[in-house]
Design a protein around this motif. Structure first.
Motif: not given
Length: 805
Positions: A93, A563, A651, A805
């Motif tokens: 992210y 993301y 993610p 993620r």
């Protein structure tokens, strides 16, 4: 400290980068070699407008770096680096910067919406037809038909309606709303749950300033019990520790019975809070850094609570032994190498009382709540027993690894939720005043400010219709502080799948595919979530910023979480197994028995939507201004190979989708155009003066020019959004870890532990979208410097792509 500060400026005509120094008479050209490692070796238009610091040796810029970033430091030569292509990664992210919304024009500022009661002559209404094409597998999970195993593992089938994949319109609207908020820099639609101060684990060195303490029987005082060492004396040279050591555990092994029990036949083990008498012996720690009193076997005796609490006796001849009275403090075997508990006792002088203020009591309660929120209840109360069936108790030691050591009582015992008579704790004392109370010596502590206090007021959710930002007006608003709502000017019609279900759905036999573990958001990780300056949220915290200085001053949130698209994945990456026999990032590595690991940490899927699947949907809009519609069409006309992110598992690389306008089914017009149509009732009128495709692109271009201020001008919101949508070809995307390849024993916390090492840890922050790479091995990275741009974790098209993620 930097010699000078200024702003980078990209001259597109000369294809050169300049820095306009504060107070400088003229700009200076910045060559590639002058850029610090944070900005990478290549000058580009993306750096235009960036606030920077730089050194000024020999009359020219050097070490140009983001404003506030630490300058280069002399460090010992690092150990040999891993082979090229395996030393860096990209965190899954990033943050789209959210700058204070001051000085905005009327269309991008706050105002009442246009309403639904009539079609306004100068605003756009109609229908936009959109095609959604899946680029990476899309996870549509049917939670109502999930299968739950006894160990908490859930397996999900594909969400279906009438025999076809079902993509809820609300999911698409949520994706578009988040993107629209970001590119228009609107107010946050939701910022709930951020009013409490967050906590962090204090460095081990802070334990030297902790003093054992007990809450008085009338709950009005905090009584310090510093043993033989005056308050503050533990920071001296080879000090004697405040508390006596009570041998309890065998280092690194489960200990069924305490090593020292009460003396006498059939005597029980001491429990937390017992008032005792014991003989102790002064010993020097093997590190030769400090001394401590240790309880001798056969001398521990329980005393009635009514027994007098007198100061300890003077040492015997030789000064190495004496008798003490105090309270047993037990925090369980919460570290792998722990072997002793403590006895809090009085010194040769009387105990020192301090008032128990309401502020100290409230701070304690907030801290214990933060402790409880840092872990899931099942991680504490539902651990499998070490042998046989059943569950382990929270206080059971199961192994060295985090989660397997015993939990401290304040994590599960509700008696710790408030301070009461007899509570044993540690006190931080500064200038003779108690500044905080803590359940253990190396404790968590609360930051100065909650995240809510760091959010600029112009970004906070709207509280009245007059405060509605573009995203609120277009997508709708609900007052988070009470009554009030607005429906919004956009509705998404049904989403239908154009691809035959047999081609759209990839089904997996048996128990399906066991996905990798997804991490929970950790906003208390200031190095990843904070910027040092609210006015420049694209800047990360300078490397090395101590935890005590997080959530303070003018710091602010980095922005809106987004993301990365996982770009340039090799052919067959989504097959099972991945090429070359490697475990792909989206799969949880198999266990030692060569079988997929399925527990309450991860999930399994019985199928997903294949890449190439196409969906159709419509966006019905009414009374949108040129700018409001332009922002929407900007999101629907992204350059080729740019993707939105939709659904679960983003993610891990899932859910990259392409949105394109279908001009044949699009029907847009201003209120004036619609008035003409209804007057003439022509069978096939042209609502607008130009066809839908050039109209949408013209409005999108006008929106971009508006927010940039000038053609090619800097706009962190748009630049970061496009970077995320494009991805980082050549770099693996996954959660932090200290190995290039995922394995059954890979643990994200190890990277953070190495990064935060008290001695020599680089303490790197999450980089900006310009140079997103982080080192696989933080210890191999010079402190305070970010990796170079372009040295990817893996070359594009080779090895594995990324996830996480």
């Amino acid at each position: 400290m930097a010699d000078r500060s200024g702003q980078l400026r990209w001259d597109s005509a000369k294809a050169q980068l300049f820095v306009d120094g504060d107070g400088a008479s003229r700009p200076y050209r910045v060559k590639d070699a002058m850029l610090g490692p944070e900005l990478g070796p290549q000058a580009s238009a993306h750096l235009d407008g960036l606030r920077v610091d730089y050194d000024w040796p020999n009359g020219q810029p050097k070490n140009v770096r983001p404003h506030g970033a630490a300058g280069p430091q002399r460090r010992p030569k690092p150990a040999a680096r891993p082979p090229a292509g395996s030393e860096e990664f990209v965190n899954p992210y990033l943050f789209i910067p959210a700058r204070p919304r001051t000085g905005r024009n009327s269309d991008l500022g706050d105002r009442r919406p246009g309403g639904h009661h009539r079609i306004r002559p100068d605003r756009w209404s109609g229908r936009i037809a959109v095609t959604l094409t899946v680029n990476t597998p899309l996870l549509l999970l049917d939670t109502a038909r999930a299968q739950h195993a006894a160990n908490g593992h859930a397996t999900y089938p594909v969400l279906m309606r009438d025999g076809s994949p079902h993509l809820p319109a609300t999911s698409v609207k949520g994706m578009l709303r988040a993107a629209y908020e970001a590119v228009t820099n609107s107010r946050f639609g939701v910022f709930a749950g951020h009013g409490d101060r967050l906590g962090h684990r204090r460095d081990v060195g802070t334990s030297k300033g902790m003093v054992p303490a007990r809450i008085s029987d009338d709950e009005t005082e905090v009584v310090l019990l510093p043993g033989d060492t005056p308050v503050g004396g533990q920071s001296g040279r080879q000090p004697v520790m405040h508390a006596a050591w009570l041998p309890q555990y065998r280092k690194g092994q489960p200990t069924p019975q305490p090593r020292i029990r009460y003396s006498g036949p059939g005597a029980r083990a001491a429990v937390h809070g017992d008032f005792v008498e014991a003989e102790v012996e002064l010993r020097r720690h093997r590190s030769n850094n400090f001394q401590y009193w240790q309880v001798l076997p056969g001398t521990l005796t329980p005393l009635p609570a009514s027994a007098p609490c007198r100061p300890s006796a003077a040492p015997t001849a030789g000064g190495e032994r004496k008798t003490i009275r105090g309270w047993v403090f037990i925090s369980n075997q919460n570290m792998g190498n722990k072997h002793d508990e403590r006895i809090f006792f009085t010194c040769t002088q009387d105990p020192v009382p301090h008032p128990l203020t309401p502020a100290l009591a409230t701070e304690w309660e907030n801290l214990i709540r933060d402790y409880r929120q840092a872990h899931r209840p099942q991680d504490i109360n539902e651990r499998p027993a070490a042998h046989g069936n059943g569950r382990a108790r929270p206080q059971d030691f199961l192994g060295h690894e985090p989660g397997k050591t015993a939990w401290s009582p304040h994590q599960y015992d509700d008696a710790y939720l408030r301070l009461k008579a007899g509570t044993l704790c540690y006190a931080a004392v500064e200038g003779g005043k108690i500044t905080g109370l803590y359940p253990v010596a190396v404790s968590r502590a609360l930051f100065d400010k909650p995240p809510k206090d760091l959010l600029h007021p112009t970004l906070a959710p709207a509280s009245t219709p007059d405060e509605l930002s573009p995203a609120d007006r277009v997508f709708g608003w609900v007052n988070p502080a009470g009554s009030g709502a607005y429906r919004g000017q956009l509705r998404i019609g049904p989403v239908t799948c154009d691809t035959d279900p047999s081609e759209a759905i990839e089904e997996f036999p048996g128990d399906g595919v066991a996905l990798a573990v997804l991490s929970n958001p950790k906003p208390q990780q200031g190095r990843f979530y904070l910027t040092p300056d609210q006015n420049a949220p694209q800047q990360p915290l300078p490397a090395g910023t101590p935890k005590a200085k997080w959530f303070t001053g003018k710091q602010g949130p980095r922005g809106r979480k987004a993301y990365w698209h996982h770009a340039a994945l090799p052919d067959g990456y989504w097959d099972n197994p991945a090429p070359g026999g490697h475990t792909p990032e989206y799969r949880r590595p198999d266990g030692e028995d060569k079988n997929p690991v399925r527990d309450d940490q991860n999930r399994s899927v019985l199928g997903w939507i294949r890449p190439g699947t196409r969906f159709r949907l419509t966006l019905d809009v009414d009374n949108l201004t040129d700018t409001e519609l332009g922002a929407l069409t900007w999101l629907l006309t992204l350059p080729e190979q740019h993707f939105h992110r939709l659904g679960h598992g983003k993610p891990l690389g899932f859910g990259s989708v392409r949105l394109d306008i279908d001009p044949e089914r699009t029907d847009l017009g201003t209120g004036g155009h619609w008035r003409t149509y209804y007057r003439t009732l022509a069978p096939a009128p042209q609502r607008a003066a130009e066809p839908p495709d050039p109209l949408c692109r013209r409005l999108a271009a006008a929106f971009e020019e508006l927010v940039r201020g000038r053609p090619g001008g800097p706009c962190p919101e748009l630049d970061a959004f496009r970077a995320a949508a494009r991805g980082t070809p050549g770099s693996a995307v996954h959660y932090p870890r200290t190995t290039a390849d995922p394995g059954p024993e890979t643990k994200s916390y190890e990277w953070f532990v190495e990064n935060e090492r008290e001695k020599g840890g680089p303490r790197l922050s999450l980089p900006s979208w310009h140079t997103p790479q982080l080192p696989i091995d933080p210890s191999n990275h010079p402190s305070g410097r970010q990796p170079h741009r372009g040295t990817g974790h893996r070359p594009a098209g080779k090895g594995k792509g990324g996830t996480a993620r």
